[in-house]
Enzyme design. Sequence first.
Site, PDB file in Angstrom:
ATOM      1  N   ASP A   1      -2.508   7.885 -63.494  1.00  0.00           N
ATOM      2  CA  ASP A   1      -2.597   6.435 -63.570  1.00  0.00           C
ATOM      3  C   ASP A   1      -3.983   5.962 -63.152  1.00  0.00           C
ATOM      4  OD1 ASP A   1      -1.459   3.680 -63.696  1.00  0.00           O
ATOM      5  OD2 ASP A   1      -1.794   3.753 -61.537  1.00  0.00           O
TER       6      ASP A   1
ATOM      7  N   GLU B   1       0.955   9.742 -68.232  1.00  0.00           N
ATOM      8  CA  GLU B   1       0.013   9.698 -67.105  1.00  0.00           C
ATOM      9  C   GLU B   1      -0.131  11.069 -66.457  1.00  0.00           C
ATOM     10  OE1 GLU B   1       0.833   5.022 -65.831  1.00  0.00           O
ATOM     11  OE2 GLU B   1       1.862   6.642 -64.791  1.00  0.00           O
TER      12      GLU B   1
END
Length: 229
Positions: free
Chosen positions: A49, A121
Site C-alpha cells: 500500500d 498490494e
Amino acid sequence: MKLSADLLAFQARIGHAFRNPELLVRAVTHASISSANRPDNQRLEFLGDRVLGLVMAEALLSADVRAAEGQLAPRFNALVRKETCADVARDLGIGDVLKLGRSEMMSGGRRKDALLGDAMEAVIAAVYLDGGFEAARTVILQHWGARIGDVQQDARDAKTALQEWVQARGQNPPSYTALGREGPDHQPVFTVEVRLVSGETEIARSGTKRAAEQAAAKALLARLEGRNG
C-alpha cells in the site's frame, strides 16, 4: 522453490520474474489458509500500500506540474483505493491464483474487492522486496498506466460529487438501491438505482455493486448539471 504452472503464468502477466518465488506465493496466500509454515499476505499488503502510494504520488506530480494539492488529492485517492486495486487484480487474474481457505472460497472470496485489492498490494510489495523500488515502479506504472491518464480527466468520485451537489442545494443525500444481480458467480452484473428526495433517478449496471453505484451517480449528476447549465 518452483512455482506452479498457474503462478508461472501469473508471474508473466505481472511482468516481473521473481528471484525469490516464495515472495509471490506468500503474496497470494490469504489469512484463511495460513499456518506457521505458510505465512499470509497481510504484512506484504501493508508494505505494498505504501509503495503504491509513493509511485502514484510521483506519477501524478509528473503528469500535471500545475495541479494544486487540492486537485491532486482526489486523483490520488481514486488511484490507490481498494476498488481500483481490485480492478487491476481482476485484469491480472489474481482471483484465479489466490490461496484461500474453504470457507472463504465457498463465500466467493475470489471475487471480493477486499481480498483482490489486498492481494494486489501484497504482490506490489513482493515485487519491491524481490527487485527493489524501480522494479515495483515499473510493474505499477505498467498496470495502472491508463488509469493515471483517465483520472486526470475524471478525478471526482461520482458519488461524492453528487452528494456535494445536492447538499449545496439543501437536499438530503441521495439513496442507492440494489435492484438485482444477474449472471454467473464469476461474472455478475449488478443493477443499482440512485434516487434523490426531489424525485430524480438514474439506473446503471456494472460488474460490481460499487461500480454500478458510481455509474448511476455519474449519469444523474451529468443530467442535473446539464439541466442547470
